[in-house]
Write an enzyme that holds these catalytic residues in place. Structure first.
Site, mmCIF file in Angstrom:
data_model
loop_
_atom_site.group_PDB
_atom_site.id
_atom_site.type_symbol
_atom_site.label_atom_id
_atom_site.label_comp_id
_atom_site.label_asym_id
_atom_site.label_seq_id
_atom_site.Cartn_x
_atom_site.Cartn_y
_atom_site.Cartn_z
ATOM 1 N N CYS A 400 0.836 -1.200 0.000
ATOM 2 C CA CYS A 400 0.000 0.000 0.000
ATOM 3 C C CYS A 400 0.874 1.254 0.000
ATOM 4 C CB CYS A 400 -0.962 -0.032 1.194
ATOM 5 S SG CYS A 400 -2.337 1.134 1.062
ATOM 6 N N HIS A 527 -3.470 -5.354 0.263
ATOM 7 C CA HIS A 527 -2.906 -5.852 1.529
ATOM 8 C C HIS A 527 -2.959 -7.377 1.535
ATOM 9 C CE1 HIS A 527 -2.650 -2.034 3.896
ATOM 10 N NE2 HIS A 527 -3.540 -1.653 2.992
ATOM 11 N N GLU A 529 -1.518 -9.484 3.316
ATOM 12 C CA GLU A 529 -1.430 -10.100 4.645
ATOM 13 C C GLU A 529 -2.790 -10.507 5.194
ATOM 14 O OE1 GLU A 529 -1.425 -5.570 5.324
ATOM 15 O OE2 GLU A 529 -0.490 -7.009 3.947
#
Length: 600
Positions: A400, A527, A529
């Site tokens: 990001c 993102h 994750e």
């Protein structure tokens, strides 16, 4: 529908989220479909406008919901996909009730906490508990509800009263209450103290809820005499007092609960006898995962350059994704948290020791990660970290804002546009390489970003990240941003070696960036994750760890095939319990490999 309520006592942050997730994992190992709800008693509508220092990371769901980080724990442990309504806040409940009052739904009645607020809570729980979360449109069997805070908090009282009523609404055989409490062990005596737990359970029972299980959180295991004392004063049988002491990793917690007979207790207590009593297949994976984590010898050092480094929970999904990938490459993660502002030249004047320490940590790292964030503080430090990684050929992943900082650095030092910047930080810049998205609704902060799952299309076959994704044409990942790479500069970037290999469906938004002359220099606007799992690590993070360990080239040259000595996937249905038992003892893989072996 069966319901398990998880409450906390004595202190907050005691581990209710991990325990709730572990209970769900245990139930899932019996073939039971599990969903989860997290209740946060604060008045905010959602977690989207919080500073990370308030409650840690803001977790983003597929539907764009900005929720508490505990929902990330649920998704990672249970491998499910939750929805924004799985996070209940006082603000959401009151907004819902007030909207109904404004519409006249209460027919002129006086709207009160009891029954209107408490009824709204119960109805919300019943509705959300029935929403499928496994992607197969089948209704869950059990809903685990975590009540945030501690028993006795004034803001949590309406929820406690709602569940006092709820236990009778759904009948006792469909409701189980867990109380998680701290058992301190003062150094002066070395003795476990039960009085705080006794007081917490006494208050809970005074409010109309009586725990079926007491989970005792402690540094060291508690002995039977402590269990007997808690049993005597807290009105539960000794076998329903569960020890959850500190362990080497959270992967060990589901195994710890199974070893204390919790699976069979829930089957009997909630009358789930039609499910298989043999939990070995899934639990074997968790047991081996925990064992594997404890056996790691080699270490890999990753520097995380961020601005919320005082609280690790601010980057909890990032840390988990790194750990998943480190485990996949058979290395123990040595994570160095670097305050981005400490890398900036100004710090040399007002804090030279911090400046030199930060740079020493950065140059000692085998890989560098710059995660997402908001605000100008520390931005120049992140840009300097990008420059170091690019020039010194250090593996780099930007997420990001980390992608945007890499773009700014490249524009300044390669394209020689010295005032290149983001309009978020310098609106007057003459080279706005990062700009605000046109549809962003300025003036309203909550829920106005580009949020949730979006499709990213690969534009070329010559992409390391595409190979890590096994050559797919597109990926679907979760987003949370207001700013994007300025498409007017893309051709200039690409002509100098910065390739945007992944774009949005309309081709206007730059989603994935790679440098063509670098071992691994990747930036992603999304993102990754958020959807990393212990047994299915995120591809961008896996690439970073592979490159940092010197394994990426050989991994890609084998067509992303893994070494023969690997960790097991879920066993096939025809795998016998005896084979699984042997696996558990010997640690030999018997199914499709998913993790990498030791360094070549």
């Amino acid at each position: 529908m069966k319901y398990i309520l998880v409450t906390g006592g004595v202190i907050s942050g005691i581990g209710k989220g991990v325990i709730a997730s572990s209970v769900g994992t245990l139930l899932k190992s019996y073939g039971i479909r599990v969903t989860s709800i997290k209740i946060d008693p604060y008045i905010n509508i959602d977690a989207g406008t919080f500073s990370p220092y308030e409650h840690g990371e803001v977790f983003v769901l597929d539907d764009g919901g900005e929720v508490d980080l505990d929902l990330g724990n649920y998704e990672r442990f249970l491998d499910i996909k939750l929805h924004r309504d799985n996070n209940i806040t006082t603000g959401k409940i009151y907004q819902h009730v007030i909207n109904k009052e404004r519409r006249g739904d209460y027919l002129g009645k006086t709207v009160q906490v009891v029954p209107h607020i408490t009824d709204a809570i119960q109805e919300w729980v019943e509705r959300v508990a029935n929403i499928p979360v496994n992607g197969d449109q089948q209704r869950p069997d059990v809903c685990i509800i975590e009540l945030g805070g501690t028993i006795g908090d004034i803001e949590g009282m309406p929820f406690v009263e709602a569940f006092r009523q709820f236990q009778f609404r759904v009948k006792k055989e469909n409701f189980c209450c867990i109380h998680v409490s701290l058992i301190p062990q003062p150094r002066t005596t070395g003795e476990h103290k039960t009085k705080p737990t006794q007081a917490s359970v006494r208050e809970m029972r005074g409010l109309g809820l009586s725990p079926d299980l007491i989970f005792c959180r402690s540094v060291n295991p508690i002995n039977n005499s402590v269990k007997d004392k808690i049993s005597l004063f807290c009105h539960v049988p000794p076998e329903q007092v569960i020890c959850v002491h500190d362990v080497s990793s959270i992967y060990r917690v589901p195994v710890l609960l199974e070893d204390q007979g919790l699976g069979h207790f829930f089957i009997k207590q909630l009358q789930l006898t039609h499910f298989s009593p043999g939990p070995k297949k899934l639990m074997a994976r968790w047991r081996e995962l925990a064992n594997r984590y404890e056996r790691l010898i080699d270490e890999v050092t990753i520097a995380l350059v961020g601005k919320y480094t005082e609280l690790e929970d601010a980057y909890i999904s990032v840390v988990k994704a790194l750990k998943h990938s480190a485990l996949a490459v058979n290395h123990r993660l040595n994570l160095t948290l670097i305050e981005a502002a400490d890398l900036e030249p100004e710090r040399l004047n007002d804090g030279p020791s911090k400046y030199h320490t930060a740079w020493h940590q950065l140059v000692s790292a085998q890989g560098i990660l710059v995660p997402g964030g908001f605000g100008i503080r520390g931005t120049e430090g992140k840009i300097l970290a990008c420059q170091w990684a690019r020039e010194k050929k250090i593996p780099y992943l930007g997420v990001c804002l980390g992608l945007q900082c890499a773009v700014i650095e490249f524009a300044r030092n390669v394209l020689k546009k010295k005032d290149a910047h983001s309009t978020e930080f310098r609106p007057e810049t003459t080279n706005p390489v990062v700009i605000e998205m046109p549809e962003h609704n300025t003036g309203v902060m909550g829920g106005t970003m580009r949020l949730g799952k979006r499709k990213t299309l690969f534009t070329t076959q010559e992409s390391s990240l595409r190979k890590l994704y096994l050559g797919v044409d597109y990926v679907e990942e979760r987003h949370r941003h207001r700013y994007e790479v300025n498409p007017k500069f893309v051709d200039l970037f690409e002509s100098h070696g910065m390739k945007f290999v992944g774009r949005s469906e309309d081709g206007e938004r730059m989603e994935i960036m790679e440098l063509s002359d670098h071992p691994y220099f990747v930036g992603v606007q999304y993102h990754p994750e958020y959807i990393s799992r212990p047994l299915k690590p995120s591809c961008p993070y896996l690439g970073l760890l592979l490159a940092s360990c010197g394994k990426l080239t050989s991994y890609l040259s084998r067509g992303c095939r893994l070494s023969p000595q690997m960790y097991l996937e879920e066993p096939q249905d025809d795998t016998s319990d005896e084979e699984l038992s042997a696996l558990d003892q010997n640690g030999a893989a018997i199914a499709k490999p998913v993790l990498l072996d030791a360094p070549e």
